[in-house]
Design an enzyme around this catalytic site. Structure first.
Site, PDB file in Angstrom:
ATOM      1  N   GLY A  73       0.824  -1.200   0.000  1.00  0.00           N
ATOM      2  CA  GLY A  73       0.000   0.000   0.000  1.00  0.00           C
ATOM      3  C   GLY A  73       0.863   1.257   0.000  1.00  0.00           C
ATOM      4  N   CYS A  74       0.251   2.379  -0.357  1.00  0.00           N
ATOM      5  CA  CYS A  74       1.008   3.627  -0.491  1.00  0.00           C
ATOM      6  C   CYS A  74       1.470   4.163   0.868  1.00  0.00           C
ATOM      7  CB  CYS A  74       0.196   4.663  -1.253  1.00  0.00           C
ATOM      8  SG  CYS A  74      -1.479   4.930  -0.627  1.00  0.00           S
ATOM      9  N   PHE A  75       0.550   4.322   1.828  1.00  0.00           N
ATOM     10  CA  PHE A  75       0.955   4.735   3.165  1.00  0.00           C
ATOM     11  C   PHE A  75       1.955   3.735   3.743  1.00  0.00           C
ATOM     12  CE2 PHE A  75      -3.014   7.427   4.053  1.00  0.00           C
ATOM     13  CZ  PHE A  75      -2.298   8.602   4.183  1.00  0.00           C
ATOM     14  N   ALA A  76       1.693   2.445   3.538  1.00  0.00           N
ATOM     15  CA  ALA A  76       2.562   1.409   4.092  1.00  0.00           C
ATOM     16  C   ALA A  76       3.982   1.543   3.559  1.00  0.00           C
ATOM     17  CB  ALA A  76       2.000   0.031   3.769  1.00  0.00           C
ATOM     18  N   THR A  77       4.119   1.870   2.285  1.00  0.00           N
ATOM     19  CA  THR A  77       5.448   2.028   1.702  1.00  0.00           C
ATOM     20  C   THR A  77       6.205   3.167   2.376  1.00  0.00           C
ATOM     21  OG1 THR A  77       4.769   1.124  -0.442  1.00  0.00           O
ATOM     22  CG2 THR A  77       6.690   2.574  -0.426  1.00  0.00           C
TER      23      THR A  77
END
Length: 329
Positions: free
Chosen positions: A138-142
């Site tokens: 995921g984007c936030f996770a990255t």
């Protein structure tokens, strides 16, 4: 090294992440685009939906894949990739890179004979190179994981972690909702899913992969931003590391990561928008270690990282096709 073209298919071809994939892959020297599937646009020119591609391609959306793809990118909404794979049988030799959250967690990684590897190259590069199916992060996770991985590997996550991160409107996808309308989003900021965001699970699993004994809590407040694309995250936790020790730790961890750079100056969002970069800045303030992390949510947070994973799967330099310049001005 790849000596023939990689035949690529895209399912869910009308969305933002598919549009970014097409923008990148049309100029990837080792890629031949196959079926670009969109059930609502079948037969229509791709550039009618992704009008930044006018003049770049005469491809048309299809109702189904061509059937001879080497790799298929699933750009479907969360929950829909699993359903699509149940209804559509792919060859065992066809690689799958899924951009949804359907297979990111360890409990969901095995599905219909496929084992999905979590596709964060800075964490799992060797596993990705040997994989056949990839769960793109995921984007936030990255952004958040890249801010924390060096501390986890060094066993330095010893206290609670606090994260505030703001994302652009494209993070919500193309579906219409009140909070993506210009009149609502412009000159506005709001909190959503405080402490409960769906990316927390994959972040926690990655940190535990490096620091298995850690029982620290991660407190995450996401914000909707009044801009189109990008993620700006601030991450802080108490640390006994000095400024120089922390800087050296991060520089060493990312020494071989072509897209993650540790800056000795404060960073900002315009440095990464339109690129596959993650920029990090590390600062010791009193007892707190503050890590700032910035990415483009649609590139390093989605489609660019997916292409990076494809490059690793097929033995290409992971930077291939991803030499993108930031939209700085």
């Amino acid at each position: 090294m790849q000596d023939t073209k990689i035949k690529v298919g895209i399912v869910g071809g009308a969305g933002y992440t598919a549009g970014e994939l097409l923008r990148i892959l049309l100029h990837h020297e080792f890629v031949e685009l196959g079926g670009i599937v969109s059930s609502s646009n079948a037969g229509n020119p791709v550039h009618q939906v992704h009008d930044d591609l006018v003049g770049d391609t005469e491809l048309r959306f299809a109702s189904a894949l061509a059937g001879d793809e080497d790799v298929v990118f699933l750009c479907l909404g969360h929950g829909n990739s699993r359903a699509w794979l149940l209804k559509n049988v792919l060859s065992e030799s066809t690689a799958v890179i899924d951009l949804s959250n359907d297979f990111r967690l360890a409990a969901d990684a095995e599905f219909e004979g496929r084992e999905f590897v979590y596709g964060l190259p800075e964490l799992n590069r060797s596993r990705i190179q040997q994989a056949q199916s990839i769960a793109n992060p995921g984007c936030f996770a990255t952004a958040i994981q890249l801010a924390l991985l060096p501390l986890a590997q060094a066993g330095r996550l010893t206290d609670d972690i606090h994260v505030s991160a703001i994302t652009g409107s494209t993070g919500a996808g193309q579906s219409l909702a009140e909070t993506v309308h210009f009149s609502w989003r412009s000159n506005n900021v709001s909190v959503y899913k405080p402490f409960t965001h769906q990316h927390l699970g994959e972040i926690s699993e990655s940190l535990a992969q490096l620091q298995s004994q850690s029982d620290v809590e991660l407190h995450f407040i996401p914000y909707r931003g009044n801009f189109a694309r990008g993620i700006f995250a601030t991450v802080y936790t108490p640390s006994e590391l000095t400024q120089d020790e922390a800087q050296a730790l991060y520089q060493q961890f990312y020494a071989d990561a072509p897209f993650t750079t540790v800056s000795d100056k404060e960073i900002h969002l315009k440095q990464v928008v339109n690129t596959n970069k993650c920029l990090l800045h590390v600062q010791k303030v009193g007892k707190q270690l503050l890590i700032t992390s910035v990415i483009d949510n649609l590139v390093k947070g989605a489609s660019g990282q997916a292409v990076q994973n494809m490059n690793l799967l097929f033995g290409l330099p992971e930077t291939t096709g991803l030499g993108l310049k930031a939209l700085f001005f």
